[in-house]
Design a protein around this motif. Structure first.
Motif, PDB file in Angstrom:
ATOM      1  N   ILE A 197      53.454  34.926  27.642  1.00 50.84           N
ATOM      2  CA  ILE A 197      52.217  35.466  27.060  1.00 50.84           C
ATOM      3  C   ILE A 197      51.188  35.747  28.149  1.00 50.84           C
ATOM      4  O   ILE A 197      50.428  36.728  28.071  1.00 50.84           O
ATOM      5  N   MET A 198      51.145  34.916  29.165  1.00 56.29           N
ATOM      6  CA  MET A 198      50.143  35.059  30.215  1.00 56.29           C
ATOM      7  C   MET A 198      50.406  36.253  31.123  1.00 56.29           C
ATOM      8  O   MET A 198      49.484  36.730  31.794  1.00 56.29           O
ATOM      9  N   ILE A 199      51.640  36.748  31.168  1.00 54.18           N
ATOM     10  CA  ILE A 199      51.953  37.868  32.062  1.00 54.18           C
ATOM     11  C   ILE A 199      51.102  39.097  31.748  1.00 54.18           C
ATOM     12  O   ILE A 199      50.445  39.644  32.646  1.00 54.18           O
ATOM     13  N   PRO A 200      51.060  39.601  30.487  1.00 57.11           N
ATOM     14  CA  PRO A 200      50.201  40.769  30.227  1.00 57.11           C
ATOM     15  C   PRO A 200      48.717  40.474  30.414  1.00 57.11           C
ATOM     16  O   PRO A 200      47.951  41.381  30.784  1.00 57.11           O
ATOM     17  N   VAL A 201      48.297  39.224  30.170  1.00 56.94           N
ATOM     18  CA  VAL A 201      46.885  38.871  30.373  1.00 56.94           C
ATOM     19  C   VAL A 201      46.532  38.978  31.851  1.00 56.94           C
ATOM     20  O   VAL A 201      45.523  39.605  32.236  1.00 56.94           O
ATOM     21  N   PHE A 202      47.347  38.361  32.698  1.00 56.89           N
ATOM     22  CA  PHE A 202      47.121  38.461  34.145  1.00 56.89           C
ATOM     23  C   PHE A 202      47.180  39.915  34.600  1.00 56.89           C
ATOM     24  O   PHE A 202      46.351  40.356  35.420  1.00 56.89           O
ATOM     25  N   ALA A 203      48.159  40.662  34.093  1.00 57.88           N
ATOM     26  CA  ALA A 203      48.323  42.060  34.512  1.00 57.88           C
ATOM     27  C   ALA A 203      47.096  42.883  34.145  1.00 57.88           C
ATOM     28  O   ALA A 203      46.654  43.743  34.926  1.00 57.88           O
ATOM     29  N   PHE A 204      46.511  42.639  32.969  1.00 57.62           N
ATOM     30  CA  PHE A 204      45.329  43.402  32.534  1.00 57.62           C
ATOM     31  C   PHE A 204      44.165  43.186  33.492  1.00 57.62           C
ATOM     32  O   PHE A 204      43.538  44.144  33.965  1.00 57.62           O
ATOM     33  N   PHE A 205      43.852  41.916  33.783  1.00 57.02           N
ATOM     34  CA  PHE A 205      42.701  41.631  34.636  1.00 57.02           C
ATOM     35  C   PHE A 205      42.952  42.058  36.081  1.00 57.02           C
ATOM     36  O   PHE A 205      42.021  42.514  36.771  1.00 57.02           O
ATOM     37  N   LEU A 206      44.191  41.916  36.559  1.00 57.52           N
ATOM     38  CA  LEU A 206      44.497  42.395  37.906  1.00 57.52           C
ATOM     39  C   LEU A 206      44.353  43.909  37.999  1.00 57.52           C
ATOM     40  O   LEU A 206      43.811  44.433  38.984  1.00 57.52           O
ATOM     41  N   LEU A 207      44.835  44.624  36.982  1.00 58.50           N
ATOM     42  CA  LEU A 207      44.699  46.081  36.984  1.00 58.50           C
ATOM     43  C   LEU A 207      43.243  46.517  36.898  1.00 58.50           C
ATOM     44  O   LEU A 207      42.824  47.456  37.583  1.00 58.50           O
ATOM     45  N   ARG A 208      42.479  45.830  36.074  1.00 59.31           N
ATOM     46  CA  ARG A 208      41.072  46.218  35.898  1.00 59.31           C
ATOM     47  C   ARG A 208      40.283  46.064  37.195  1.00 59.31           C
ATOM     48  O   ARG A 208      39.416  46.890  37.514  1.00 59.31           O
ATOM     49  N   ASP A 209      40.567  45.014  37.957  1.00 64.98           N
ATOM     50  CA  ASP A 209      39.780  44.717  39.165  1.00 64.98           C
ATOM     51  C   ASP A 209      40.556  44.978  40.449  1.00 64.98           C
ATOM     52  O   ASP A 209      40.131  44.516  41.516  1.00 64.98           O
ATOM     53  N   PHE A 210      41.688  45.688  40.371  1.00 68.02           N
ATOM     54  CA  PHE A 210      42.549  45.846  41.544  1.00 68.02           C
ATOM     55  C   PHE A 210      41.796  46.510  42.695  1.00 68.02           C
ATOM     56  O   PHE A 210      41.775  45.986  43.817  1.00 68.02           O
ATOM     57  N   ASP A 211      41.182  47.664  42.433  1.00 65.92           N
ATOM     58  CA  ASP A 211      40.476  48.382  43.497  1.00 65.92           C
ATOM     59  C   ASP A 211      39.278  47.582  44.001  1.00 65.92           C
ATOM     60  O   ASP A 211      38.970  47.595  45.201  1.00 65.92           O
ATOM     61  N   LEU A 212      38.595  46.873  43.094  1.00 66.96           N
ATOM     62  CA  LEU A 212      37.443  46.063  43.489  1.00 66.96           C
ATOM     63  C   LEU A 212      37.876  44.908  44.394  1.00 66.96           C
ATOM     64  O   LEU A 212      37.209  44.605  45.396  1.00 66.96           O
ATOM     65  N   ILE A 213      39.001  44.269  44.059  1.00 69.06           N
ATOM     66  CA  ILE A 213      39.503  43.167  44.884  1.00 69.06           C
ATOM     67  C   ILE A 213      39.839  43.666  46.285  1.00 69.06           C
ATOM     68  O   ILE A 213      39.489  43.041  47.294  1.00 69.06           O
ATOM     69  N   VAL A 214      40.519  44.815  46.357  1.00 72.40           N
ATOM     70  CA  VAL A 214      40.883  45.377  47.666  1.00 72.40           C
ATOM     71  C   VAL A 214      39.637  45.705  48.473  1.00 72.40           C
ATOM     72  O   VAL A 214      39.553  45.422  49.682  1.00 72.40           O
ATOM     73  N   ALA A 215      38.626  46.305  47.807  1.00 72.45           N
ATOM     74  CA  ALA A 215      37.389  46.668  48.508  1.00 72.45           C
ATOM     75  C   ALA A 215      36.645  45.430  49.003  1.00 72.45           C
ATOM     76  O   ALA A 215      36.141  45.401  50.139  1.00 72.45           O
ATOM     77  N   ARG A 216      36.565  44.392  48.171  1.00 72.96           N
ATOM     78  CA  ARG A 216      35.864  43.176  48.577  1.00 72.96           C
ATOM     79  C   ARG A 216      36.571  42.490  49.749  1.00 72.96           C
ATOM     80  O   ARG A 216      35.915  41.965  50.659  1.00 72.96           O
ATOM     81  N   LEU A 217      37.879  42.457  49.709  1.00 71.44           N
ATOM     82  CA  LEU A 217      38.616  41.877  50.841  1.00 71.44           C
ATOM     83  C   LEU A 217      38.400  42.690  52.116  1.00 71.44           C
ATOM     84  O   LEU A 217      38.274  42.125  53.210  1.00 71.44           O
ATOM     85  N   GLY A 218      38.328  44.020  51.973  1.00 73.04           N
ATOM     86  CA  GLY A 218      38.075  44.865  53.140  1.00 73.04           C
ATOM     87  C   GLY A 218      36.710  44.627  53.750  1.00 73.04           C
ATOM     88  O   GLY A 218      36.534  44.710  54.970  1.00 73.04           O
ATOM     89  N   GLU A 219      35.720  44.306  52.898  1.00 70.72           N
ATOM     90  CA  GLU A 219      34.364  44.050  53.398  1.00 70.72           C
ATOM     91  C   GLU A 219      34.287  42.768  54.220  1.00 70.72           C
ATOM     92  O   GLU A 219      33.340  42.588  55.001  1.00 70.72           O
ATOM     93  N   LEU A 220      35.242  41.860  54.050  1.00 67.32           N
ATOM     94  CA  LEU A 220      35.231  40.609  54.800  1.00 67.32           C
ATOM     95  C   LEU A 220      35.748  40.772  56.220  1.00 67.32           C
ATOM     96  O   LEU A 220      35.569  39.883  57.055  1.00 67.32           O
ATOM     97  N   ILE A 221      36.399  41.901  56.498  1.00 65.75           N
ATOM     98  CA  ILE A 221      36.940  42.136  57.840  1.00 65.75           C
ATOM     99  C   ILE A 221      35.810  42.596  58.757  1.00 65.75           C
ATOM    100  O   ILE A 221      35.038  43.485  58.383  1.00 65.75           O
TER     101      ILE A 221
END
Length: 389
Positions: A197-221
């Motif tokens: 059950i948790m797989i689609p839940v995790f997938a939804f939130f990861l997809l929603r924030d995927f680009d934001l997560i990548v951008a935030r990690l890039g800002e730390l470099i």
């Protein structure tokens, strides 16, 4: 007054222009080059340690790792599709809902169509087992030195009574260990259902924030290192995306080929063995090994002579040749760039260090390590230590 060019021989190359003061001021000194190489070496070493630490941490939180890993793969594969929807004017949340909805519907249809057939095939096992025991009864009675009971439960009790306590525990322990590894130590149906059950839940939130997560990690470099780190990340992303998409496609093709081939030669549980052998191909050599073992068991339970054995062996042999020489080269190519020996070593080392989860991520992790180690070697060769030595 003659210039420098006028003194150059007619047949020889012209003398290089005299460097200006500005050129001398901006030219990197050997010390500066060496310093950059060591800093680059430190970044590569840090990325390698981070990858190893991530794999180790995944092995420690077993109940969380598999559903999150599956969800991340789904998000990683579907993010480009969501981006296309977003570019066409569809909101990201709505696009994710549409895509995940279709994903779940297709998965549900496959489940509804496949599971009944699997259950029907499993229902054949008791009858096959009874026939096998009837044919093997003389050998078993002579080995045990006692007549066998008529029913299966009494037979199991008799066999367990013939074993010493240490022998029985040694036979049961591997099954318990495997269940503990897969289900995180609980081995309960409830935990497996919650994980699914948790797989689609995790997938939804990861997809929603995927680009934001990548951008935030890039800002730390640090700004000065972003081009270098981003170039490495792009290379890793291209390698992993090609590998994951290719391997999933290869596994799907192998499921169809194994199931169809084993069904044509009349092997019981053909669909089950095809699913195990095909999906298990995501872990190198695991799917084929388990598929051959299951096929051997079914051949014994449904003995039809050596011709049947040869036919099943031919199915595995032909599909393995197709997979190694046609399917994988065309669908995956050289995206990972690891030799067969490197794959075997990676599976063994990661399996020894991190257990079952190490085996799962051995090949992609080894591909990432190959890229990072190549950068380490390049940085070392550009360092003042190497050049002065």
């Amino acid at each position: 007054r003659m210039s420098v060019e006028d003194t150059a021989p007619e047949d020889g190359p012209p003398n290089p222009p005299t460097p200006t003061r500005a050129d001398l001021d901006t030219a990197p000194t050997p010390a500066a080059t060496g310093s950059r190489s060591w800093r680059r070496l430190a970044w590569d070493g840090g990325l390698i340690l981070a990858l190893v630490a991530l794999v180790w941490l995944a092995g420690q939180v077993k109940g969380f790792t598999i559903p999150f890993l599956v969800a991340f793969i789904i998000a990683y594969l579907l993010d480009p599709v969501v981006d296309r929807f977003e570019e066409s004017g569809v909101g990201r949340t709505l696009a994710i809902g549409i895509i995940l909805g279709l994903f779940l519907v297709i998965g549900g249809l496959v489940f509804v169509l496949v599971v009944p057939q699997v259950m029907r095939e499993f229902s054949l096992i008791p009858g096959k087992l009874s026939l096998f025991l009837a044919s093997a009864q003389p050998w078993l009675e002579s080995t045990l030195g006692a007549p066998l009971p008529d029913d299966l439960s009494s037979l199991v009790n008799t066999l367990m009574a013939e074993l010493s306590g240490d022998q029985a525990s040694s036979l049961i322990k591997p099954a318990g260990t495997l269940a503990s590894v897969i289900f995180g130590g609980t081995a309960s149906v409830l935990s497996a259902v919650v994980a699914v059950i948790m797989i689609p839940v995790f997938a939804f939130f990861l997809l929603r924030d995927f680009d934001l997560i990548v951008a935030r990690l890039g800002e730390l470099i640090p700004t000065g290192y972003r081009p270098f780190i981003e170039a490495r990340m792009r290379e890793i992303d291209e390698t992993l995306s090609s590998f994951v998409r290719g391997q999933l496609t290869v596994s799907g093709v192998l499921v169809v080929l194994y199931s169809l081939g084993l069904w044509l030669v009349g092997l019981p549980l053909a669909l089950v063995i095809g699913l195990v052998a095909g999906i298990g191909n995501l872990v190198p050599y695991l799917g084929t090994s388990i598929g051959v073992l299951l096929a051997a068991v079914m051949l014994m339970l449904d003995w039809q002579g050596w011709g049947h054995v040869g036919a099943v062996a031919a199915v595995f042999g032909v599909i393995q040749v197709l997979e190694g020489w046609v399917i994988t080269p065309r669908l995956v190519g050289d995206s990972v760039g690891l030799s067969t020996l490197a794959v075997i070593v990676a599976v063994m080392v990661f399996g020894e260090l991190f257990g079952f989860y190490g085996v799962l991520v051995a090949v992609p992790a080894a591909a990432v390590l190959k890229i990072l180690f190549r950068e380490v070697i390049d940085a070392y060769r550009a360092s003042s230590f190497f050049q002065e030595g």
